[in-house]
Scaffold this motif. Structure first.
Motif, short mmCIF file in Angstrom:
data_model
loop_
_atom_site.label_atom_id
_atom_site.label_comp_id
_atom_site.label_asym_id
_atom_site.label_seq_id
_atom_site.Cartn_x
_atom_site.Cartn_y
_atom_site.Cartn_z
N LEU A 40 14.52 48.24 53.27
CA LEU A 40 14.09 47.17 52.58
C LEU A 40 13.74 47.36 51.16
N GLU A 41 12.92 48.33 50.83
CA GLU A 41 12.43 48.76 49.60
C GLU A 41 13.35 49.22 48.62
N LEU A 42 14.57 50.03 49.02
CA LEU A 42 15.74 49.98 48.21
C LEU A 42 16.35 48.86 47.93
N GLN B 114 16.80 47.04 44.19
CA GLN B 114 18.21 46.70 43.75
C GLN B 114 18.28 45.25 43.33
N VAL B 115 17.70 44.44 44.19
CA VAL B 115 17.74 43.02 43.84
C VAL B 115 16.94 42.47 42.64
N ARG B 116 15.90 43.42 42.24
CA ARG B 116 15.04 43.18 41.20
C ARG B 116 15.89 43.47 40.01
N ARG B 117 16.56 44.66 40.05
CA ARG B 117 17.31 45.28 38.95
C ARG B 117 18.41 44.41 38.57
N PRO C 222 17.85 38.91 36.24
CA PRO C 222 17.22 38.90 35.05
C PRO C 222 15.81 38.62 35.22
N PRO C 223 14.96 38.82 34.39
CA PRO C 223 13.43 38.52 34.34
C PRO C 223 13.31 37.27 34.14
N PRO C 224 12.42 36.72 34.98
CA PRO C 224 12.27 35.04 34.66
C PRO C 224 11.65 34.83 33.17
N LEU C 225 12.14 33.49 32.47
CA LEU C 225 11.85 33.25 31.08
C LEU C 225 10.53 32.74 31.19
N PRO C 226 9.73 33.08 30.06
CA PRO C 226 8.24 32.79 30.12
C PRO C 226 8.23 31.06 30.02
N SER C 227 7.55 30.77 30.58
CA SER C 227 7.70 28.98 30.52
C SER C 227 6.23 28.52 29.76
N SER C 228 6.74 27.57 28.89
CA SER C 228 5.49 27.04 27.79
C SER C 228 5.35 25.89 28.49
#
Length: 118
Positions: A98-100, A104-107, A110-116
């Motif tokens: 599950l950690e792997l 893999q899902v996190r890779r 895309p990283p979340p966009l900073p919200s203003s």
């Protein structure tokens, strides 16, 4: 085996009956330096010996049952310990898997966009 046991038991009963029926003389039984009351004939001594033998066999049977029970409990505890260890190993493998998958899902996302929020 059962037949042999029955033959031996019948032979023992026959020998005991012969001793009881054939011995009618007067006798005195002393145990631990004291005269045993009520024992006045040879067959009484034989019967006292039979009682002691039966008591010994009963004690031995109880001891054997106790050892057998103890061994059974130890075997069951060992099996449970092994089963527990296998379960832990399975859970650890699932955790690693599950950690792997999470890594893999996190890779792949895309990283979340900073919200203003101003």
């Amino acid at each position: 085996m059962i037949f042999l046991g029955l033959v031996v038991a019948v032979a023992a009963v026959a020998a005991g009956a012969a001793v009881v029926l054939e011995n009618r003389e007067s006798v005195e039984l002393v145990a631990f330096g004291e005269t045993v009351p009520g024992v006045t004939e040879e067959w009484h001594v034989f019967m006292a010996g039979a009682v002691v033998a039966i008591t010994f066999m009963a004690g031995l049977a109880v001891a054997i049952l106790g050892v057998r029970r103890s061994l059974g409990i130890r075997r069951e505890l060992r099996d449970l310990r092994d089963e527990h260890e296998e379960s832990l190993q399975t859970l650890e493998m699932e955790k690693r898997q599950l950690e792997l998958e999470l890594a893999q899902v996190r890779r792949n996302t895309p990283p979340p966009l900073p919200s203003s929020t101003s």
